[in-house]
Design a protein around this motif. Structure first.
Motif, PDB file in Angstrom:
ATOM      1  N   ARG A  74       4.007   9.975   0.532  1.00  0.00           N
ATOM      2  CA  ARG A  74       3.696  10.227  -0.873  1.00  0.00           C
ATOM      3  C   ARG A  74       2.773   9.152  -1.436  1.00  0.00           C
ATOM      4  NH1 ARG A  74       8.590  11.165  -4.966  1.00  0.00           N
ATOM      5  NH2 ARG A  74       9.155  12.537  -3.243  1.00  0.00           N
ATOM      6  N   HIS A  75       3.080   7.908  -1.111  1.00  0.00           N
ATOM      7  CA  HIS A  75       2.274   6.808  -1.635  1.00  0.00           C
ATOM      8  C   HIS A  75       1.415   6.167  -0.549  1.00  0.00           C
ATOM      9  CE1 HIS A  75       4.369   7.181  -5.385  1.00  0.00           C
ATOM     10  NE2 HIS A  75       5.537   6.975  -4.805  1.00  0.00           N
ATOM     11  N   GLY A  76       1.931   6.110   0.676  1.00  0.00           N
ATOM     12  CA  GLY A  76       1.159   5.534   1.766  1.00  0.00           C
ATOM     13  C   GLY A  76       0.442   6.606   2.566  1.00  0.00           C
ATOM     14  N   ARG A  77      -0.223   6.191   3.640  1.00  0.00           N
ATOM     15  CA  ARG A  77      -0.979   7.119   4.479  1.00  0.00           C
ATOM     16  C   ARG A  77      -0.585   6.871   5.931  1.00  0.00           C
ATOM     17  NH1 ARG A  77      -7.146   6.589   2.484  1.00  0.00           N
ATOM     18  NH2 ARG A  77      -6.878   4.576   3.488  1.00  0.00           N
ATOM     19  N   ILE A  90       0.818  -1.210   0.000  1.00  0.00           N
ATOM     20  CA  ILE A  90       0.000   0.000   0.000  1.00  0.00           C
ATOM     21  C   ILE A  90       0.858   1.271   0.000  1.00  0.00           C
ATOM     22  CG2 ILE A  90      -1.914  -1.197   1.110  1.00  0.00           C
ATOM     23  CD1 ILE A  90      -1.132   0.285   3.720  1.00  0.00           C
ATOM     24  N   GLY A  91       2.151   1.109  -0.121  1.00  0.00           N
ATOM     25  CA  GLY A  91       3.060   2.247  -0.218  1.00  0.00           C
ATOM     26  C   GLY A  91       4.433   1.758  -0.603  1.00  0.00           C
ATOM     27  N   TYR A  92       5.207   2.601  -1.263  1.00  0.00           N
ATOM     28  CA  TYR A  92       6.564   2.210  -1.652  1.00  0.00           C
ATOM     29  C   TYR A  92       7.400   3.459  -1.866  1.00  0.00           C
ATOM     30  CZ  TYR A  92       4.849   3.302  -6.363  1.00  0.00           C
ATOM     31  OH  TYR A  92       4.300   3.941  -7.460  1.00  0.00           O
ATOM     32  N   GLY A  93       8.707   3.278  -1.791  1.00  0.00           N
ATOM     33  CA  GLY A  93       9.630   4.370  -2.051  1.00  0.00           C
ATOM     34  C   GLY A  93      10.997   3.813  -2.356  1.00  0.00           C
ATOM     35  N   GLY A  94      11.833   4.619  -2.983  1.00  0.00           N
ATOM     36  CA  GLY A  94      13.170   4.146  -3.321  1.00  0.00           C
ATOM     37  C   GLY A  94      14.134   5.288  -3.563  1.00  0.00           C
ATOM     38  N   ARG A  95      15.403   5.005  -3.368  1.00  0.00           N
ATOM     39  CA  ARG A  95      16.448   5.999  -3.616  1.00  0.00           C
ATOM     40  C   ARG A  95      17.700   5.245  -4.048  1.00  0.00           C
ATOM     41  NH1 ARG A  95      16.881  11.408  -1.430  1.00  0.00           N
ATOM     42  NH2 ARG A  95      18.994  12.237  -1.623  1.00  0.00           N
ATOM     43  N   PHE A  96      18.156   5.522  -5.262  1.00  0.00           N
ATOM     44  CA  PHE A  96      19.314   4.842  -5.831  1.00  0.00           C
ATOM     45  C   PHE A  96      20.138   5.860  -6.617  1.00  0.00           C
ATOM     46  CE2 PHE A  96      16.189   1.646  -4.946  1.00  0.00           C
ATOM     47  CZ  PHE A  96      16.911   0.519  -4.556  1.00  0.00           C
ATOM     48  N   ALA A 145      14.666   9.105   4.587  1.00  0.00           N
ATOM     49  CA  ALA A 145      14.117   9.812   3.426  1.00  0.00           C
ATOM     50  C   ALA A 145      13.179   8.902   2.627  1.00  0.00           C
ATOM     51  CB  ALA A 145      15.247  10.315   2.539  1.00  0.00           C
ATOM     52  N   VAL A 146      13.573   7.656   2.442  1.00  0.00           N
ATOM     53  CA  VAL A 146      12.733   6.727   1.677  1.00  0.00           C
ATOM     54  C   VAL A 146      11.475   6.376   2.464  1.00  0.00           C
ATOM     55  CG1 VAL A 146      12.646   4.449   0.592  1.00  0.00           C
ATOM     56  CG2 VAL A 146      14.715   5.834   0.416  1.00  0.00           C
ATOM     57  N   ALA A 178       9.894   7.301  -8.645  1.00  0.00           N
ATOM     58  CA  ALA A 178       9.654   7.741 -10.014  1.00  0.00           C
ATOM     59  C   ALA A 178      10.977   7.858 -10.779  1.00  0.00           C
ATOM     60  CB  ALA A 178       8.911   9.077 -10.027  1.00  0.00           C
ATOM     61  N   GLY A 179      12.003   8.375 -10.107  1.00  0.00           N
ATOM     62  CA  GLY A 179      13.318   8.465 -10.730  1.00  0.00           C
ATOM     63  C   GLY A 179      13.905   7.097 -11.007  1.00  0.00           C
ATOM     64  N   PHE A 180      13.649   6.157 -10.119  1.00  0.00           N
ATOM     65  CA  PHE A 180      14.100   4.779 -10.317  1.00  0.00           C
ATOM     66  C   PHE A 180      13.524   4.223 -11.623  1.00  0.00           C
ATOM     67  CE2 PHE A 180      13.452   0.215  -9.838  1.00  0.00           C
ATOM     68  CZ  PHE A 180      14.612  -0.244  -9.231  1.00  0.00           C
ATOM     69  N   TRP A 181      12.213   4.429 -11.828  1.00  0.00           N
ATOM     70  CA  TRP A 181      11.591   3.902 -13.039  1.00  0.00           C
ATOM     71  C   TRP A 181      12.106   4.622 -14.290  1.00  0.00           C
ATOM     72  CZ3 TRP A 181       9.866  -0.177 -15.006  1.00  0.00           C
ATOM     73  CH2 TRP A 181       9.108  -0.168 -16.192  1.00  0.00           C
ATOM     74  N   ARG A 182      12.386   5.922 -14.176  1.00  0.00           N
ATOM     75  CA  ARG A 182      12.925   6.641 -15.330  1.00  0.00           C
ATOM     76  C   ARG A 182      14.264   6.047 -15.769  1.00  0.00           C
ATOM     77  NH1 ARG A 182      10.864  11.239 -12.669  1.00  0.00           N
ATOM     78  NH2 ARG A 182      12.907  11.687 -11.730  1.00  0.00           N
TER      79      ARG A 182
END
Length: 908
Positions: A545-548, A450-456, A537-538, A463-467
């Motif tokens: 941003r994605h979760g609540r 129900i939520g996710y985040g990433g930093r690489f 940060a993640v 969103a940057g990860f997918w780009r």
């Protein structure tokens, strides 16, 4: 009620105790003082068939836990009869670094000391002494590996997850292997995970080992700076657990049974500290009793394993007063670790459980002489035994029962309930379990993301990860000079114990400031390890941003973060404090022999001042930045989540192991939500040098499944996922980004380094045992893809064994996040899951970067499978959702496989 878990084996290695018999004797007659260390424990490592070259890289804790495992299995009678090895998990728990981690870090940092020495000699004595400085530096570089130890296997040998993996290999145990850390709640977290795994039918036996040693003076200094007692005792213990019905069926001797193990977290922003909440302590104890269906007044003994400082200890006593309200006067005997075994920190809970289990088995109440007011019983209900006393039988034939309670500086609160075993038959019914604690072991409930985040690297968020992935271009490039000092650590094409032969990696800068909305002082933020700042940060992205995050208030949760349990900040602070050890080595260098004692001392003072990264005294926040479990505790505290924090290490499979821990807790009903994933900063000189020594790194760049594959490139990263049971997510109206359907784990129990097809196959098949579809219904495999020829071939061969099924409608598409972001170690599985989820949501098969010519020896056609090099549409198959598998395999023979499914309602 949930089925009781039987304790069928006990091992005890404590100063003065070399087994359960010694341990119980000393608990019954506590000595006034005991030796302070386990240095005198002698272990014949050769009996475990460990090659001599690997023995040099083993931590002392690894050796002690090997011996404890042998002792525990022998105590349980499993030397002359078989144990179900394919389904026996090994779960270890430690805290605050290992001796080999510190020695390896100091050796690598010692190159900088040698350069400082070379510069300071002419600066102090003039240009004519420049050659003396150069010779002294060269002599020191030669001596460092000799004095501090060095082996090509150091990177594997120093890892905390190698401990259970080594045990699995020595005793041919092929279940899951994992190491956990939750400060002084480590034992409780390990036991809770074992209980969940047994009740969820993910294993048939669990060997749980926890230990604490004085690996570095830094530990005592950091505790003292936080205002906590620094008198931590050494100890290593182990328990062998089975479901009670299995133990009875197998004819095992049962010491006692665990009826329940409950953990809760008192969440507060700011520095880590013990809870002083009477209400929360009472609530976790009451929850444990309610889940087991046992009234508190039936308990006659309570072991206070880890109470915390005086204010926290008083809150614990007040909570026990409330719990036992109405019980007869002096009906409950209290115990504490006292002088024996003492405060064994990460081992405290297991030491307390062993003591209570032996008390139940021997039907004796152990003595306790309170040494402080915080240890003394108060109120009319409690008492202390002055000597070893008989434990009277309960009226009406009820079994004797005991409790073990504890607390952690992370804010975790713990309560465990034990019951004596009557060989004539269990008294507690296992029929008619309520919904809480019931697990459908055939097709368990899906877990919703129900939520996710990433930093690489070059990807500040998901969103940057997918780009980056969609671009098809990797982010592997020469590392910044601030990250890799090439003069000191880089020597192209030269594998050695002191240099790395590549300077490439997927570097990610840690944030300079905390996320918006979090009030963290600059001093405290600076004291955090870089991986803590990244994970914070993640977590902010995942929860806001994605979760609540606000909807999680008041719900029971868990934060499980895959991580290297020896954080970089811990190693650097320790190196600062061990600069005097380098001084001692340098003082004896032949090149400096002509100097007077006074001149040499003056020189070394200047070198030490230049070498140390910080001269500031430790403060209360420094301990927080040294704990791997502090990554999870930081997130739980700053976002006010009532979520038990735990760090999880399973080598390169740490992320999926953390997700496995979280999924198990969700399916057992222990928690209502979990934040899980992985984080690691691998682009650092230490890891580059240690991995180069074993020849693990690519000389150019990682190219999974390509004919040019010659190793991996390191990468920094973090990905986290917010999870709930599907029914709860639907009820709460949460956005659902995908479903976790099955997760399997195994250990190949053969080699610490070489991949094993059979072990990977077992993990994959275990995942498919939890779902109603077969492998032909999976469209995409996010592979581990280390980029080594032997690893890639083993992985595809294992995939053939499982995924090559008649009736596959289309070839299996295979990719690896490592081709874009390098090998992110503990974050690798989380990167793979994030890539699979985002690909599924974009309905796009992701490309493989740098794939020019697939290796000819990969049996791709036997599946069949293909490796796209450009983004492609991911078409739906009529009548079913899109599905993906995610693999993560680690050194130590650790294997995990996760099955992910599209959520068809389209919410979110």
């Amino acid at each position: 009620m949930p089925e009781p878990i039987a304790i069928i084996g006990i091992a005890c290695l404590y100063p003065g105790a070399r087994g359960a018999g010694d341990y119980w004797r000393l608990c019954g007659d506590p000595p006034a003082s005991v030796p302070s260390t386990l240095d005198d424990v002698r272990v014949d490592v050769a009996r475990y068939r460990i090659p001599p070259v690997q023995r040099r890289s083993m931590s002392r804790m690894q050796v002690l836990m090997l011996e404890a495992a042998r002792q525990c299995l022998t105590d349980a009678g499993y030397t002359g009869r078989p144990l179900g090895t394919d389904r026996t998990d090994v779960i270890a728990g430690i805290c605050f670094g290992l001796d080999r981690q510190y020695a390896n870090a100091l050796r690598v940092e010692g190159s900088r000391y040698a350069r400082d020495l070379e510069h300071e000699v002419p600066a102090l004595f003039g240009e004519h002494a420049r050659e003396t400085g150069r010779r002294a530096a060269d002599e020191l570089r030669v001596l460092l590996p000799e004095r501090l130890g060095a082996s090509p296997h150091d990177r594997v040998g120093e890892m905390a997850s190698t401990i259970p993996a080594r045990i699995a290999g020595a005793f041919r145990l092929r279940g899951r292997t994992v190491t956990l850390e939750s400060a002084d709640a480590t034992s409780f977290a390990a036991l809770a995970h074992a209980v969940n795994a047994l009740r969820g039918d993910r294993c048939d036996a669990a060997l749980v080992l926890t230990g604490q040693r004085w690996e570095s003076p830094l530990f005592a200094d950091a505790l003292a700076a936080k205002g906590l007692p620094a008198d931590v005792a050494e100890g290593v213990g182990a328990l062998l657990l089975k479901r009670r019905s299995s133990a009875v069926h197998d004819g095992d001797r049962v010491y006692a049974s665990i009826l329940g193990c409950a953990l809760e977290h008192d969440s507060r922003p700011g520095t880590l500290r013990y809870s002083t909440s009477v209400e929360r302590r009472h609530r976790v104890a009451r929850a444990c009793h309610d889940a087991a269906g046992v009234e508190p007044r039936s308990v006659r003994y309570v072991e206070r394993a880890a109470s915390g400082p005086p204010a926290a200890a008083k809150a614990e006593l007040d909570a026990l007063d409330h719990l036992f309200e109405g019980a007869p006067p002096r009906s409950v005997t209290l115990g504490t670790p006292g002088t024996f075994p003492g405060r064994t920190f990460a081992n405290a809970g297991l030491a307390g459980v062993a003591k209570a289990a032996l008390a139940l088995y021997h039907r004796r109440l152990p003595p306790h002489q309170p040494t402080t007011d915080a240890e003394a019983p108060h109120g009319t209900t409690f008492r202390s035994a002055r000597t070893l006393e008989p434990w009277p039988a309960e009226p009406g034939g009820e079994p004797r029962r005991a409790a073990v309670c504890g607390a952690s500086l992370t804010g975790a609160l713990c309560h465990l309930l034990l019951e004596e075993h009557d060989s004539r038959g269990p008294k507690t019914s296992t029929a008619g379990r309520p919904s809480r604690g019931t697990v459908d072991t055939t097709h368990p409930e899906p877990i919703a993301v129900i939520g996710y985040g990433g930093r690489f690297a070059d990807a500040p968020d998901a969103a940057g990860f997918w780009r980056v992935v969609h671009s098809g271009v990797d982010r592997i490039e020469p590392l910044p000079d601030a990250v890799l000092d090439r003069e000191l650590y880089h020597r192209a094409n030269d594998a050695s114990l002191t240099h790395c032969y590549t300077d490439l990696g997927a570097y990610m800068a840690a944030p300079d400031e905390p996320p918006d909305g979090l009030r963290i002082t600059p001093r405290r933020y600076k004291a955090m390890d870089a991986v803590q700042r990244v994970a914070l940060a993640v977590a902010a992205e995942t929860l806001t941003r994605h979760g609540r995050a606000d909807d999680l208030t008041g719900h029971r949760g868990m934060v499980a973060i895959g991580s290297n349990l020896g954080l970089t900040r811990t190693r650097r602070l320790n190196a600062d404090r061990q600069a005097t050890d380098l001084d001692a080595i340098a003082a004896g260098l032949p090149a400096l022999a002509p100097l007077s004692d006074r001149a040499r001392a003056r020189l070394l003072d200047r070198v030490r001042a230049r070498f140390r990264t910080s001269e500031d005294p430790l403060t209360p926040v420094d301990l927080d930045g040294c704990l791997a479990g502090g990554v999870a505790a930081l997130i739980a505290g700053e976002f006010r989540l009532s979520a038990v924090p735990v760090a999880v290490e399973a080598a390169c499979a740490s992320s999926l192991a953390a997700l496995d821990v979280a999924v198990g807790a969700l399916r057992s009903g222990d928690v209502d939500f979990a934040l899980a994933g992985g984080a690691e900063i691998t682009c650092n000189p230490r890891d580059l040098v240690l991995c180069s020594a074993l020849g693990l790194l690519s000389h150019t760049r990682i190219t999974p499944f390509d004919t040019a594959a010659d190793g991996f490139s390191p990468g920094d990263g973090c990905a986290l996922f917010l999870l709930k049971r599907l029914s709860d997510a639907v009820r709460d109206g949460d956005p659902i980004f995908g479903l976790l359907r099955g997760v399997g784990g195994s250990n190949d129990a053969r080699s610490l380094i070489a991949p094993d097809v059979d072990g990977q196959v077992r993990a994959m098949r275990q995942a498919f045992e939890q779902v109603e579809f077969d492998p032909s219904a999976v469209d995409y495999l996010e592979a581990h893809g280390t980029g080594t020829r032997v690893g890639d071939r083993a992985e595809i061969s294992a995939t053939v064994e499982v995924y090559a099924k008649p009736g596959r409608p289309r070839p299996l598409v295979i990719g690896s996040a490592k081709s874009f972001f390098g090998h992110t170690f503990a974050a690798a599985g989380a990167a793979g899951l994030l890539k699979a989820l985002l690909s599924m949501r974009a309905r796009t098969f992701p490309p493989n970067a740098n794939l020019r010519t697939p290796a000819a020896d990969l049996p791709l056609d036997d599946i069949p499978a293909r490796l796209p090099t450009a983004p492609e549409p991911w078409p739906a198959v009529p009548g079913r959702p899109r599905r993906a598998g995610v693999s993560s395999f680690g050194t130590g023979g650790i294997n995990y496989h996760l099955l992910v499914e599209e959520y068809e309602d389209g919410s979110g």
